[in-house]
Scaffold this active site. Structure first.
Site, short mmCIF file in Angstrom:
data_model
loop_
_atom_site.label_atom_id
_atom_site.label_comp_id
_atom_site.label_asym_id
_atom_site.label_seq_id
_atom_site.Cartn_x
_atom_site.Cartn_y
_atom_site.Cartn_z
N GLY A 107 0.82 -1.20 0.00
CA GLY A 107 0.00 0.00 0.00
C GLY A 107 0.86 1.26 0.00
O GLY A 107 2.04 1.23 0.38
N GLY A 156 0.23 -5.11 0.65
CA GLY A 156 -0.96 -5.14 -0.19
C GLY A 156 -0.71 -5.79 -1.53
O GLY A 156 -1.62 -6.37 -2.13
N GLU A 179 5.69 -5.04 8.15
CA GLU A 179 4.89 -4.02 8.82
C GLU A 179 5.30 -3.74 10.27
O GLU A 179 5.14 -2.61 10.75
CB GLU A 179 3.40 -4.40 8.78
CG GLU A 179 2.76 -4.26 7.41
CD GLU A 179 3.02 -5.44 6.48
OE1 GLU A 179 2.54 -5.42 5.33
OE2 GLU A 179 3.71 -6.39 6.90
N ASP A 187 -1.11 -7.09 7.22
CA ASP A 187 -2.54 -7.00 6.92
C ASP A 187 -2.79 -7.42 5.49
O ASP A 187 -2.02 -8.16 4.91
CB ASP A 187 -3.05 -5.58 7.21
CG ASP A 187 -2.49 -4.56 6.21
OD1 ASP A 187 -1.30 -4.66 5.85
OD2 ASP A 187 -3.25 -3.66 5.80
#
Length: 411
Positions: A107, A156, A179, A187
């Site tokens: 992301g 992502g 992360e 995630d």
């Protein structure tokens, strides 16, 4: 065919509902981009190719890119010229690749950072809502899906590829879920697919942010096929000639034009027994103690390196991420995504900690690589802090809505 579908079931879940969050155009929102070429589409025979096209940002995903993918995939799934038809089969194959040096670096977290600094949390929420919804759509997609993972595949980027049917890694593939090193948690479906890896490899990758190459991805099941980068044009050519929606045909084609590869002797795959011994424990503290014992007894440089990675990560993120992976082992894809959405909103809100903003600042903005985590150590992380990440959102904040009644998760 059976093996491919079983693997998909282990790693993944007529219309997708976004609830009240609709993609809006707000001036100054760095996650909204109205460029026409964010995703380039190619059609060959009866396949469709979506090409991620933000090479200058390592194909980092923003809201507009994911919304474009969602629209394309939905149209392709419903298009009788691409899917099953009543009388005859016309292909249901799509494959996803990225331009430049990266499939997708994940992301667009710098844009998220800037929005948080501006106090614009609503656009951040919209981004997470959009990408998690698309990941569920992909995980329940009704047609075969091939991802060509050539280059950096993180966060992502992994989320919009791993839930699909086939993932082709190369000698240039680099996978990671880093992360915890920026004060966040793995995630985009990572708590689902990492928790289904062999042994406790998922815990190791989630907590340390360590990288895997293409051969290692194939070995542990994150990739289904492997091809040297020089052969990718041939693989694409053969896929483009296929007129089928049969996963076994696609699997055969990928196998016929793929390469046999094994992790080298220095690979962490060969340390799976050590990883299992050290990361099977219930707490991060016990894992660190176990690694320290291994390092002392065997003078093992790999253990020392793993310890260094853990000590660089945000302490709260370590504990939150461990619990996330452990819960993911017993949850379906939609349950993992719904929980991750809740966790992500807690993570960006600043109510519990501002570690995400601080981590992005230190690693990607100021680049001083000296984040000041809060809490600063594992002993300062309370159970209440961890619990808040997993608590239901307030009555005024909708939970992530996924169309589970129309699109049932596989496991």
């Amino acid at each position: 065919m059976r093996n491919a579908l079983l693997l998909r079931c282990c790693l993944s879940a007529k219309k997708l509902s976004y609830g009240y969050r609709e993609l809006t155009s707000i001036s100054g929102n760095p996650l909204i981009d109205h460029s026409d070429n964010l995703v380039i589409v190619e059609g060959k025979a009866s396949s469709r190719t979506a090409i991620l096209n933000r090479p200058f940002s390592l194909n980092a995903l923003n809201t507009s890119t994911v919304a474009r993918l969602q629209k394309l995939y939905k149209n392709w799934e419903e298009n009788p010229d691409i899917g099953f038809v009543v009388v005859k089969l016309k292909c249901g194959l799509k494959f996803l690749k990225g331009r430049g040096k990266a499939f997708s670096a994940g992301g667009d977290i710098v844009s998220l950072y800037n929005l948080i600094k501006q106090g614009n949390l609503e656009e951040c929420k919209q981004f997470f809502w959009t990408i998690y919804s698309f990941i569920y759509f992909l995980g329940t997609y009704l047609k075969p899906h091939v991802a060509l993972l050539n280059g950096i595949t993180m966060g992502g980027g992994a989320g919009v590829s791993i839930p699909g049917t086939f993932r082709v890694a190369t000698d240039k593939t680099i996978f990671a879920t880093p992360e915890t090193l920026i004060g966040f948690h793995p995630d985009a479906g990572a708590s689902f697919y990492l928790s289904h890896l062999p042994g406790y490899l998922g815990e190791y990758l989630a907590l340390t942010g360590d990288k895997l190459n293409g051969a290692e991805m194939l070995s542990c099941g994150l990739a289904t096929h492997y091809s040297h980068i020089a052969k990718l044009p041939l693989v694409e050519e053969q896929l483009g000639k296929l007129i089928t929606d049969d996963p076994s045909v696609i699997e055969t084609t990928l196998g016929d034009h793929g390469d046999i590869v094994h992790p080298d002797q220095t690979s962490l795959i060969h340390r799976i027994e050590t990883i299992d011994r050290c990361f099977r424990h219930d707490t991060v503290e016990e894992m660190i103690d176990s690694l320290e014992n291994e390092a002392a007894q065997k003078n093992d440089a790999w253990c020392v390196s793993a310890l260094k990675k853990l000590k660089e990560a945000a302490p709260l993120s370590l504990k939150v991420s461990l619990r996330s992976i452990r819960e993911g082992r017993f949850q379906t894809l939609d349950q993992c995504l719904s929980r991750e959405y809740r966790m992500s909103l807690q993570g960006i809100s600043g109510h519990i900690t501002k570690d995400f903003v601080e981590g992005v600042r230190a690693k990607l903005v100021d680049k001083d690589f000296k984040p000041k985590w809060d809490p600063p150590s594992l002993e300062h992380v309370s159970e209440d802090m961890v619990d808040q990440y997993f608590s239901p959102l307030s009555a005024f904040e909708p939970e992530l809505e996924l169309s589970t009644k129309k699109r049932e998760a596989f496991v």
